[in-house]
Write a protein that holds these residues in place. Structure first.
Motif, mmCIF file in Angstrom:
data_model
loop_
_atom_site.group_PDB
_atom_site.id
_atom_site.type_symbol
_atom_site.label_atom_id
_atom_site.label_comp_id
_atom_site.label_asym_id
_atom_site.label_seq_id
_atom_site.Cartn_x
_atom_site.Cartn_y
_atom_site.Cartn_z
ATOM 1 N N LEU A 271 0.829 -1.208 0.000
ATOM 2 C CA LEU A 271 0.000 0.000 0.000
ATOM 3 C C LEU A 271 0.860 1.254 0.000
ATOM 4 C CD1 LEU A 271 -2.694 1.596 0.450
ATOM 5 C CD2 LEU A 271 -2.329 1.235 2.897
ATOM 6 N N LEU A 272 1.843 1.306 0.884
ATOM 7 C CA LEU A 272 2.675 2.507 0.996
ATOM 8 C C LEU A 272 3.565 2.696 -0.230
ATOM 9 C CD1 LEU A 272 3.763 2.426 4.755
ATOM 10 C CD2 LEU A 272 1.754 3.485 3.706
ATOM 11 N N ALA A 273 4.001 1.592 -0.816
ATOM 12 C CA ALA A 273 4.897 1.677 -1.966
ATOM 13 C C ALA A 273 4.166 2.065 -3.245
ATOM 14 C CB ALA A 273 5.617 0.341 -2.171
ATOM 15 N N GLU A 274 2.874 1.689 -3.375
ATOM 16 C CA GLU A 274 2.183 1.847 -4.653
ATOM 17 C C GLU A 274 1.120 2.941 -4.677
ATOM 18 O OE1 GLU A 274 0.563 -1.885 -5.833
ATOM 19 O OE2 GLU A 274 2.500 -2.932 -5.843
ATOM 20 N N SER A 275 0.513 3.239 -3.556
ATOM 21 C CA SER A 275 -0.651 4.123 -3.591
ATOM 22 C C SER A 275 -0.265 5.595 -3.467
ATOM 23 C CB SER A 275 -1.633 3.762 -2.470
ATOM 24 O OG SER A 275 -1.212 4.324 -1.243
ATOM 25 N N GLU A 276 -1.193 6.449 -3.829
ATOM 26 C CA GLU A 276 -1.032 7.899 -3.691
ATOM 27 C C GLU A 276 -1.911 8.429 -2.559
ATOM 28 O OE1 GLU A 276 0.994 9.920 -5.749
ATOM 29 O OE2 GLU A 276 1.799 7.947 -6.289
ATOM 30 N N LEU A 277 -2.349 7.560 -1.672
ATOM 31 C CA LEU A 277 -3.221 7.979 -0.581
ATOM 32 C C LEU A 277 -2.480 8.883 0.404
ATOM 33 C CD1 LEU A 277 -5.091 4.619 0.162
ATOM 34 C CD2 LEU A 277 -5.896 6.575 -1.183
ATOM 35 N N THR B 187 -4.990 6.930 8.515
ATOM 36 C CA THR B 187 -3.961 6.951 9.542
ATOM 37 C C THR B 187 -3.737 5.517 9.989
ATOM 38 O OG1 THR B 187 -3.195 8.020 11.579
ATOM 39 C CG2 THR B 187 -5.491 7.254 11.539
ATOM 40 N N ILE B 188 -2.810 5.318 10.886
ATOM 41 C CA ILE B 188 -2.560 3.999 11.464
ATOM 42 C C ILE B 188 -2.675 4.122 12.973
ATOM 43 C CG2 ILE B 188 -0.833 2.193 11.844
ATOM 44 C CD1 ILE B 188 0.263 2.830 9.048
ATOM 45 N N ASP B 189 -3.482 3.274 13.566
ATOM 46 C CA ASP B 189 -3.647 3.316 15.021
ATOM 47 C C ASP B 189 -4.405 2.085 15.489
ATOM 48 O OD1 ASP B 189 -3.670 4.465 17.737
ATOM 49 O OD2 ASP B 189 -3.235 6.333 16.663
ATOM 50 N N TYR B 190 -4.712 2.063 16.783
ATOM 51 C CA TYR B 190 -5.477 0.961 17.345
ATOM 52 C C TYR B 190 -6.956 1.096 16.982
ATOM 53 C CZ TYR B 190 -1.308 0.537 20.311
ATOM 54 O OH TYR B 190 -0.022 0.410 20.762
ATOM 55 N N GLU B 191 -7.638 -0.027 16.854
ATOM 56 C CA GLU B 191 -9.057 0.005 16.536
ATOM 57 C C GLU B 191 -9.865 0.728 17.611
ATOM 58 O OE1 GLU B 191 -12.525 -3.046 14.882
ATOM 59 O OE2 GLU B 191 -10.739 -3.858 15.876
ATOM 60 N N THR C 30 7.615 12.870 2.266
ATOM 61 C CA THR C 30 6.929 12.956 0.983
ATOM 62 C C THR C 30 5.701 13.854 1.109
ATOM 63 O OG1 THR C 30 5.354 11.123 1.289
ATOM 64 C CG2 THR C 30 7.608 10.550 0.625
ATOM 65 N N LYS C 31 5.116 14.200 -0.031
ATOM 66 C CA LYS C 31 3.926 15.050 -0.048
ATOM 67 C C LYS C 31 2.697 14.311 0.466
ATOM 68 C CE LYS C 31 2.765 13.960 -4.886
ATOM 69 N NZ LYS C 31 2.519 14.538 -6.241
ATOM 70 N N HIS C 32 2.798 12.993 0.617
ATOM 71 C CA HIS C 32 1.658 12.196 1.086
ATOM 72 C C HIS C 32 1.648 12.037 2.602
ATOM 73 C CE1 HIS C 32 1.018 11.338 -3.092
ATOM 74 N NE2 HIS C 32 2.169 10.698 -3.200
ATOM 75 N N HIS C 33 2.606 12.656 3.282
ATOM 76 C CA HIS C 33 2.739 12.498 4.733
ATOM 77 C C HIS C 33 2.450 13.819 5.421
ATOM 78 C CE1 HIS C 33 5.121 12.339 8.565
ATOM 79 N NE2 HIS C 33 4.510 11.172 8.635
ATOM 80 N N LYS C 34 1.555 13.777 6.419
ATOM 81 C CA LYS C 34 1.185 14.987 7.156
ATOM 82 C C LYS C 34 1.206 14.686 8.655
ATOM 83 C CE LYS C 34 -2.573 18.406 7.625
ATOM 84 N NZ LYS C 34 -1.740 19.571 7.290
ATOM 85 N N GLN C 35 1.745 15.615 9.436
ATOM 86 C CA GLN C 35 1.711 15.506 10.886
ATOM 87 C C GLN C 35 0.705 16.510 11.442
ATOM 88 O OE1 GLN C 35 5.471 14.298 13.011
ATOM 89 N NE2 GLN C 35 6.378 15.487 11.352
#
Length: 289
Positions: free
Chosen positions: A143-149, A200-204, A173-178
């Motif tokens: 996902l991280l290598a191929e997508s533009e999300l 984002t990535i986190d706990y459910e 990269t332009k796809h990363h925001k803090q």
């Protein structure tokens, strides 16, 4: 003969004093200091649910199980806490992922509790596209290598064993925001719902925490959680992390003396059930360390 006896007495006194000094050095020479920041449901420092985060309850549990130990709680931004700990100031962070590649130098208590692993949080409508293309559980590396999300995360947030994938494919990269601020995660979940970022990535559990928050905005969209393939079959260990110095070593050793009582504490277990769910991973003979 008198000289020899005097020498023996002096030697005994020296050994006794040295032993006393060593014993004192191994003791905690200051209060047990916890750094906390507003990060529901870990820590809640304001509002109707103040001090009810499960890491707040963990701190209170440690206090209850170590009644003879003075404790100090300092509220400050997460970045400030990390800076103090990295510079070997005297401080502990109550809920830290235990011994990952990016924090190997802290001292850690034994495991206090377990989490189901991180996953992707996104809009329900986008979740279907992601799983069709990258699987369910999703291959995060693909996902991280191929997508533009567009990915967003709270500033300073780290993700255990998958952090290297984020560093490699997203950071810079332009796809990363803090996202900054005390309620950064809630704010970025709102941003996902209004299509300003994609995931984002986190706990459910963070979805339920957001939905419980009185300030959560209503939306026609819903949030979805997708498990990550790289974390399949794993659990994440929570522990108390402390500064990499003599004080930090003594602090974690002190906590470990009461670790079984801390783990079994009724209030702590009820808080974990409330926030992480009753189906959460639990410590047993196979997972206890």
């Amino acid at each position: 003969m008198t000289v020899k006896l005097d020498s023996v007495k002096l030697l005994i006194c020296f050994l006794l004093l040295s032993g006393s000094a060593i014993a004192q050095e191994d003791e905690l020479s200051a209060p047990l200091i916890f750094g906390v920041n507003e990060s529901p449901p870990f820590h809640i420092t304001q509002g109707d649910q103040v001090n009810s985060g499960f890491c707040d309850v963990l701190v209170e549990t440690i206090k209850a199980e170590l009644p003879d130990t003075d404790q100090v709680i300092r509220k400050m931004p997460h970045g400030r806490i990390r800076t103090i700990m990295k510079r070997e100031g005297s401080m502990c962070f109550p809920c830290m992922i235990n011994r990952t590649s990016y924090n190997p130098n802290y001292y850690f208590s034994k495991t206090t509790h377990l989490y189901a692993p991180h996953g992707i949080i996104t809009r329900a409508s986008l979740a279907k596209d992601i799983t069709e293309r990258y699987g369910n559980p999703v291959s995060l590396e693909k996902l991280l290598a191929e997508s533009e999300l567009r990915f967003a995360q709270p500033v300073g947030r780290r993700y255990g064993d998958i952090q290297h994938l984020i560093d490699e494919h997203l950071v810079g990269t332009k796809h990363h925001k803090q996202v900054y601020g005390e309620l950064a995660l809630y704010n970025l979940l709102a941003m996902i719902l209004i299509n300003r970022v994609d995931f984002t990535i986190d706990y459910e559990m963070m979805i339920q925490s957001y939905q419980r928050n009185a300030g959560a905005q209503k939306s026609k969209e819903a949030l979805s959680f997708i498990p990550i393939k790289e974390y399949e079959g794993k659990v994440i260990r929570g522990a108390v992390g402390c500064s990499n110095n003599k004080w930090g070593k003594n602090a974690t050793q002190l906590i470990d003396k009461a670790i079984n009582d801390i783990r079994r504490n009724k209030d702590f277990q009820q808080s974990l059930d409330y926030w992480l769910g009753t189906d959460r991973p639990k410590l047993n003979e196979l997972t206890t360390k």
